[in-house]
Design a protein around this motif. Structure first.
Motif, PDB file in Angstrom:
ATOM      1  N   LEU A 298      51.683 114.948  82.707  1.00  0.00           N
ATOM      2  CA  LEU A 298      50.727 113.855  82.894  1.00  0.00           C
ATOM      3  C   LEU A 298      51.425 112.517  82.656  1.00  0.00           C
ATOM      4  CD1 LEU A 298      47.770 112.976  83.405  1.00  0.00           C
ATOM      5  CD2 LEU A 298      47.494 112.964  80.905  1.00  0.00           C
ATOM      6  N   ALA A 299      51.733 111.822  83.726  1.00  0.00           N
ATOM      7  CA  ALA A 299      52.401 110.524  83.630  1.00  0.00           C
ATOM      8  C   ALA A 299      51.383 109.419  83.909  1.00  0.00           C
ATOM      9  CB  ALA A 299      53.568 110.448  84.607  1.00  0.00           C
ATOM     10  N   SER A 300      50.377 109.334  83.064  1.00  0.00           N
ATOM     11  CA  SER A 300      49.314 108.347  83.234  1.00  0.00           C
ATOM     12  C   SER A 300      49.262 107.450  82.010  1.00  0.00           C
ATOM     13  CB  SER A 300      47.961 109.034  83.430  1.00  0.00           C
ATOM     14  OG  SER A 300      46.918 108.086  83.418  1.00  0.00           O
ATOM     15  N   TYR A 301      49.434 106.158  82.215  1.00  0.00           N
ATOM     16  CA  TYR A 301      49.294 105.198  81.120  1.00  0.00           C
ATOM     17  C   TYR A 301      47.830 105.007  80.737  1.00  0.00           C
ATOM     18  CZ  TYR A 301      54.095 103.909  82.384  1.00  0.00           C
ATOM     19  OH  TYR A 301      55.449 103.929  82.655  1.00  0.00           O
ATOM     20  N   VAL A 302      46.919 105.404  81.619  1.00  0.00           N
ATOM     21  CA  VAL A 302      45.494 105.248  81.347  1.00  0.00           C
ATOM     22  C   VAL A 302      45.062 106.113  80.161  1.00  0.00           C
ATOM     23  CG1 VAL A 302      43.193 105.737  82.320  1.00  0.00           C
ATOM     24  CG2 VAL A 302      44.877 104.475  83.656  1.00  0.00           C
ATOM     25  N   ASN A 303      45.847 107.102  79.812  1.00  0.00           N
ATOM     26  CA  ASN A 303      45.530 107.950  78.670  1.00  0.00           C
ATOM     27  C   ASN A 303      46.009 107.311  77.359  1.00  0.00           C
ATOM     28  OD1 ASN A 303      45.780 110.784  76.996  1.00  0.00           O
ATOM     29  ND2 ASN A 303      44.319 110.927  78.675  1.00  0.00           N
ATOM     30  N   PHE A 304      45.737 106.020  77.213  1.00  0.00           N
ATOM     31  CA  PHE A 304      46.062 105.295  75.986  1.00  0.00           C
ATOM     32  C   PHE A 304      44.968 105.514  74.948  1.00  0.00           C
ATOM     33  CE2 PHE A 304      43.795 102.357  78.821  1.00  0.00           C
ATOM     34  CZ  PHE A 304      42.775 101.887  78.007  1.00  0.00           C
ATOM     35  N   TYR A 305      45.235 105.108  73.706  1.00  0.00           N
ATOM     36  CA  TYR A 305      44.267 105.231  72.626  1.00  0.00           C
ATOM     37  C   TYR A 305      44.135 103.903  71.905  1.00  0.00           C
ATOM     38  CZ  TYR A 305      42.086 106.833  68.255  1.00  0.00           C
ATOM     39  OH  TYR A 305      41.253 107.000  67.179  1.00  0.00           O
ATOM     40  N   VAL A 306      42.893 103.421  71.765  1.00  0.00           N
ATOM     41  CA  VAL A 306      42.623 102.162  71.084  1.00  0.00           C
ATOM     42  C   VAL A 306      42.281 102.453  69.628  1.00  0.00           C
ATOM     43  CG1 VAL A 306      41.266 100.043  71.064  1.00  0.00           C
ATOM     44  CG2 VAL A 306      41.733 101.210  73.235  1.00  0.00           C
ATOM     45  N   GLY A 307      43.122 101.969  68.709  1.00  0.00           N
ATOM     46  CA  GLY A 307      42.875 102.129  67.287  1.00  0.00           C
ATOM     47  C   GLY A 307      42.534 100.809  66.632  1.00  0.00           C
ATOM     48  N   ASN A 308      42.351 100.842  65.322  1.00  0.00           N
ATOM     49  CA  ASN A 308      42.094  99.622  64.570  1.00  0.00           C
ATOM     50  C   ASN A 308      43.350  98.755  64.573  1.00  0.00           C
ATOM     51  OD1 ASN A 308      39.595 100.667  63.923  1.00  0.00           O
ATOM     52  ND2 ASN A 308      40.132 101.248  61.841  1.00  0.00           N
ATOM     53  N   GLY A 309      43.336  97.682  65.337  1.00  0.00           N
ATOM     54  CA  GLY A 309      44.454  96.754  65.326  1.00  0.00           C
ATOM     55  C   GLY A 309      45.597  97.101  66.243  1.00  0.00           C
ATOM     56  N   ALA A 310      45.501  98.184  66.988  1.00  0.00           N
ATOM     57  CA  ALA A 310      46.618  98.589  67.840  1.00  0.00           C
ATOM     58  C   ALA A 310      46.121  99.403  69.025  1.00  0.00           C
ATOM     59  CB  ALA A 310      47.644  99.408  67.055  1.00  0.00           C
ATOM     60  N   VAL A 311      46.941  99.427  70.082  1.00  0.00           N
ATOM     61  CA  VAL A 311      46.724 100.292  71.228  1.00  0.00           C
ATOM     62  C   VAL A 311      47.979 101.138  71.394  1.00  0.00           C
ATOM     63  CG1 VAL A 311      46.264 100.445  73.708  1.00  0.00           C
ATOM     64  CG2 VAL A 311      45.217  98.607  72.350  1.00  0.00           C
ATOM     65  N   PHE A 312      47.809 102.440  71.459  1.00  0.00           N
ATOM     66  CA  PHE A 312      48.922 103.383  71.524  1.00  0.00           C
ATOM     67  C   PHE A 312      49.031 103.891  72.960  1.00  0.00           C
ATOM     68  CE2 PHE A 312      46.969 103.233  67.411  1.00  0.00           C
ATOM     69  CZ  PHE A 312      48.052 103.019  66.563  1.00  0.00           C
ATOM     70  N   VAL A 313      50.189 103.673  73.559  1.00  0.00           N
ATOM     71  CA  VAL A 313      50.365 103.944  74.984  1.00  0.00           C
ATOM     72  C   VAL A 313      51.624 104.783  75.173  1.00  0.00           C
ATOM     73  CG1 VAL A 313      51.592 101.752  75.324  1.00  0.00           C
ATOM     74  CG2 VAL A 313      50.541 102.898  77.286  1.00  0.00           C
ATOM     75  N   PRO A 314      51.597 105.755  76.082  1.00  0.00           N
ATOM     76  CA  PRO A 314      52.810 106.540  76.331  1.00  0.00           C
ATOM     77  C   PRO A 314      53.886 105.708  77.014  1.00  0.00           C
ATOM     78  CG  PRO A 314      51.075 107.161  77.869  1.00  0.00           C
ATOM     79  CD  PRO A 314      50.445 106.227  76.885  1.00  0.00           C
ATOM     80  N   GLU A 315      55.115 106.044  76.708  1.00  0.00           N
ATOM     81  CA  GLU A 315      56.239 105.494  77.485  1.00  0.00           C
ATOM     82  C   GLU A 315      57.037 106.681  78.000  1.00  0.00           C
ATOM     83  OE1 GLU A 315      59.644 105.337  76.881  1.00  0.00           O
ATOM     84  OE2 GLU A 315      59.757 106.181  74.850  1.00  0.00           O
ATOM     85  N   PHE A 316      57.424 106.592  79.293  1.00  0.00           N
ATOM     86  CA  PHE A 316      57.962 107.748  79.992  1.00  0.00           C
ATOM     87  C   PHE A 316      59.434 107.633  80.376  1.00  0.00           C
ATOM     88  CE2 PHE A 316      53.349 107.755  81.080  1.00  0.00           C
ATOM     89  CZ  PHE A 316      53.014 108.941  80.445  1.00  0.00           C
ATOM     90  N   GLY A 317      60.056 106.491  80.127  1.00  0.00           N
ATOM     91  CA  GLY A 317      61.467 106.340  80.451  1.00  0.00           C
ATOM     92  C   GLY A 317      61.751 105.517  81.687  1.00  0.00           C
ATOM     93  N   ASP A 318      60.719 105.216  82.474  1.00  0.00           N
ATOM     94  CA  ASP A 318      60.854 104.272  83.579  1.00  0.00           C
ATOM     95  C   ASP A 318      60.619 102.887  82.970  1.00  0.00           C
ATOM     96  OD1 ASP A 318      60.513 102.547  85.719  1.00  0.00           O
ATOM     97  OD2 ASP A 318      59.200 103.882  86.857  1.00  0.00           O
TER      98      ASP A 318
END
Length: 381
Positions: free
Chosen positions: A313-333
């Motif tokens: 799954l190479a989708s950045y849309v699968n991010f997570y919004v936390g308290n004070g931060a957003v956690f996003v995948p990085e894939f190497g591109d």
């Protein structure tokens, strides 16, 4: 924002809810998770609210993957999950559910900043197995959507009961849904608008005999929604039947990020699903009657990423919004990674953007959002 003081083995109290009605729509016992569509009513108030992910979290809940599911890849996937948990723990409390035989390993890998709670689990997909939380007149409730292995595609003897056992452990009232579904199927703006894919809910492998209108009616009552916006999704091409949380996500009321193909992507069912979602959003209005601002969030170039495999799954849309931060995948591109982080920073200017490598998790068909579940409320002091 409604504030809850949430503690394990403690009662929940709510403040700031205002005056809410008390209409009920029937009841169901706290029985075992279902393998098909439950029949009959469910105890749930119409006067409730499923919050947006950017609301305050009391904690993030995650689950520790087992060797039964991951086999020889278990060490690698646990490293990914521990990395996600430690990163989130810098911003809010994290609870990791781990089976009895894995508690010691989870504590060692995650470190002292993550609370490990003994509870039998099979896999890491907390978004789908942990209950969906709603705010009601009397406090927080957990809606147990009767997880059945994404339509009985996999056997999950422990995960089928995570919803029930988690709510018992944390002493949160349990609402047994009169539907089968998963948290990854649900995306809300916190103001009564729900986004869902038809393929993941109006599906004989979860809710046999129920048409879209009936599923919508039940979702509205269970979650306090006023409007449900449907996307076709994709049947039978991935284990989830195309969850919404890898297709389109809210960043604010009326603003969504849409997963779109990256450079060199084929014209396939996924690109067509993205195009269909765009066409729906261009015509739709939310619960308040307003249209949508649709922003593209392109996937990476599959020729440039580290990961591989049919389920990746190479989708950045699968991010997570936390308290004070957003956690996003990085894939190497690097170009695509930087672009995605910039787009998210534009939409969450007051939060830190935290990129995380999740290659093994992504190889299993999921992402950071799939592996996390937010519990609303204020973090414990």
């Amino acid at each position: 924002m409604t504030a809850f003081e949430v503690t394990r083995r403690g009662l929940l109290t709510a403040t700031g809810l205002g005056i809410l009605g008390t209409a009920l729509i029937g009841c169901a016992p706290n029985g075992p998770a279902a393998t098909g569509a439950p029949s009959g009513g469910t105890q749930a108030r119409v006067d409730k609210r499923m919050g947006a992910e950017w609301d305050s979290h009391a904690r993030t809940v995650m689950t520790w993957p087992t060797a039964l599911i991951w086999g020889e890849d278990v060490d690698d996937v646990r490293a990914d999950i521990a990395n996600i948990a430690r990163a989130i723990a810098e911003f809010e409390p994290v609870v990791m559910l781990a089976s009895p035989v894995d508690v010691e390993d989870a504590e060692y890998e995650c470190g002292s900043e993550v609370e490990v709670v003994e509870l039998a689990v099979d896999d890491l997909w907390a978004r789908d197995t942990v209950p969906v939380f709603v705010e009601a007149a009397d406090g927080l409730e957990g809606v147990d959507f009767n997880f059945n292995g994404w339509g009985n595609k996999q056997e999950h003897p422990n995960d089928a009961f995570v919803g029930r056992e988690f709510l018992r452990e944390f002493e949160i009232p349990r609402i047994e849904a009169n539907l089968v579904g998963e948290g990854g199927s649900l995306e809300t703006d916190g103001l009564g608008t729900l986004l869902v894919t038809e393929s993941s809910l109006v599906n004989a492998n979860r809710n046999p005999g129920l048409d879209r209108d009936e599923v919508e009616s039940r979702l509205k009552k269970l979650l306090g929604m006023q409007k449900v916006i449907w996307f076709d999704g994709v049947y039978d091409e991935d284990i989830t039947d195309a969850h919404i949380d890898s297709l389109v996500r809210f960043t604010a009321p009326g603003v969504v990020l849409l997963d779109v193909p990256g450079e060199g992507a084929p014209d396939d069912v996924w690109s067509r699903s993205s195009a269909q979602a765009r066409s729906v959003l261009e015509e739709a209005t939310d619960a308040g009657g307003d249209g949508f601002d649709v922003v593209d969030l392109p996937q990476p170039d599959f020729g440039e990423i580290r990961g591989s495999g049919d389920d990746f799954l190479a989708s950045y849309v699968n991010f997570y919004v936390g308290n004070g931060a957003v956690f996003v995948p990085e894939f190497g591109d690097r170009r695509a990674d930087d672009r995605a982080q910039g787009i998210l920073q534009d939409h969450f200017p007051d939060r830190e953007i935290v990129p995380l490598a999740i290659d093994t998790v992504a190889s299993g068909g999921g992402g950071i959002h799939c592996a996390t579940h937010d519990m609303p409320g204020n973090p414990e002091e």
